[in-house]
Scaffold this motif. Structure first.
Motif, short mmCIF file in Angstrom:
data_model
loop_
_atom_site.label_atom_id
_atom_site.label_comp_id
_atom_site.label_asym_id
_atom_site.label_seq_id
_atom_site.Cartn_x
_atom_site.Cartn_y
_atom_site.Cartn_z
N VAL A 1 0.87 -1.17 0.00
CA VAL A 1 0.00 0.00 0.00
C VAL A 1 0.90 1.22 0.00
O VAL A 1 1.76 1.37 0.88
CB VAL A 1 -0.93 0.01 1.23
N VAL A 2 0.71 2.10 -0.99
CA VAL A 2 1.62 3.24 -1.16
C VAL A 2 0.80 4.52 -1.25
O VAL A 2 -0.41 4.50 -1.50
CB VAL A 2 2.48 3.06 -2.43
N PRO A 3 1.44 5.68 -1.06
CA PRO A 3 0.73 6.95 -1.23
C PRO A 3 0.20 7.11 -2.65
O PRO A 3 0.81 6.64 -3.61
CB PRO A 3 1.81 8.00 -0.91
N SER A 4 -0.96 7.76 -2.78
CA SER A 4 -1.56 7.97 -4.09
C SER A 4 -0.61 8.71 -5.02
O SER A 4 0.10 9.64 -4.60
CB SER A 4 -2.86 8.77 -3.96
N GLY A 5 -0.59 8.31 -6.29
CA GLY A 5 0.24 8.96 -7.29
C GLY A 5 1.54 8.26 -7.57
O GLY A 5 2.13 8.43 -8.64
N ARG A 6 1.99 7.41 -6.64
CA ARG A 6 3.29 6.76 -6.83
C ARG A 6 3.24 5.75 -7.98
O ARG A 6 4.14 5.70 -8.81
CB ARG A 6 3.76 6.08 -5.56
N THR A 7 2.17 4.94 -8.03
CA THR A 7 2.13 3.89 -9.05
C THR A 7 1.86 4.46 -10.43
O THR A 7 2.45 4.02 -11.43
CB THR A 7 1.05 2.86 -8.70
N SER A 8 0.95 5.47 -10.52
CA SER A 8 0.64 6.02 -11.83
C SER A 8 1.86 6.69 -12.44
O SER A 8 2.01 6.73 -13.67
CB SER A 8 -0.51 7.02 -11.73
#
Length: 236
Positions: free
Chosen positions: A50-57
């Motif tokens: 689970v990571v902060p939003s925006g990291r994967t995109s």
């Protein structure tokens, strides 16, 4: 997400061997922490992190954005009877129905559990061949449903609680023999009716069905064969 459930813009998750992420409105983390602005990364069909939003995109990983949804770990229901009906005619239905009809009901109940978020369920009493077949069908990917652990027919006495499921045994030797036959049939755990129950006419919920030494012998044999033992018991 269950098959057939509508996703934003017709979005479909990538294949099991690919990496993608979900960005829900909130995520229930271990310890009961409810977090927002998080993305859950799935790799090879399993949650990786689970990571902060925006990291994967930012890395080019496909992201399913569902801002109105909450994401939580799969639920575990540790006591179900998937072959039972909810129409108040459980015993009559079991006695008159064929194995295929019971398997159809159990499959439908399992799929409803999965749709409600139950990803693992323990069936604590059903016709042995039905629940074993359902468990194996789900595990093989032929049926949709939660991961199942099954006990088969509960061990009980002649005319005892749930005797109509087929697990009757009266003496200590019969109790052990029936338990071993369940293990041979492939059950994951053993269920024993220590007392009578309310849905079996003529059984006594306030009295023991087996002598304490017989239950102790059964527990030892379950330990030897590596099967957990669970009990139905209305009295001390």
């Amino acid at each position: 997400m269950t098959e057939g459930q509508g996703l934003p813009g017709g979005w479909r998750p990538p294949g099991q061997d690919q990496t993608w992420a979900i960005r829900p409105g909130c995520v229930l983390l271990p310890g009961g922490v409810l977090a927002r602005d998080r993305e859950v990364v799935i790799r090879d069909g399993l949650v990786e992190e689970v990571v902060p939003s925006g990291r994967t995109s930012a890395t080019g990983i496909p992201v399913l954005d569902v801002p109105g949804a909450s994401l939580l770990p799969g639920l575990i229901d540790s006591h179900v009877h998937l072959t039972f009906s909810s129409d108040g005619q459980v015993v009559d239905n079991i006695l008159r129905e064929s194995v295929p009809v019971q398997l159809a009901r159990a499959t439908g109940n399992a799929q409803r559990a999965l749709a409600a978020g139950v990803t693992t369920a323990v069936d604590c009493g059903g016709i042995t061949e039905v629940v074993v077949a359902l468990r194996d069908g789900i595990a093989a990917g032929r049926l949709h449903g939660p991961r199942l652990l099954v006990s088969g027919a509960p061990l009980t006495t002649t005319a005892g609680h749930c005797h109509w499921l087929g697990g009757a045994a009266d003496s200590q030797d019969e109790l052990i023999r029936t338990m071993r036959s369940h293990v041979a049939a492939g059950v994951d755990l053993i269920k024993v009716m220590v007392t009578g129950g309310n849905i079996t006419e003529g059984s006594n919920p306030a009295r023991l069905q087996f002598a304490p030494e017989s239950i102790a012998a059964l527990a030892r044999e379950c330990e030897r064969l590596g099967r957990p033992l669970v009990t139905h018991a209305h009295t001390t």
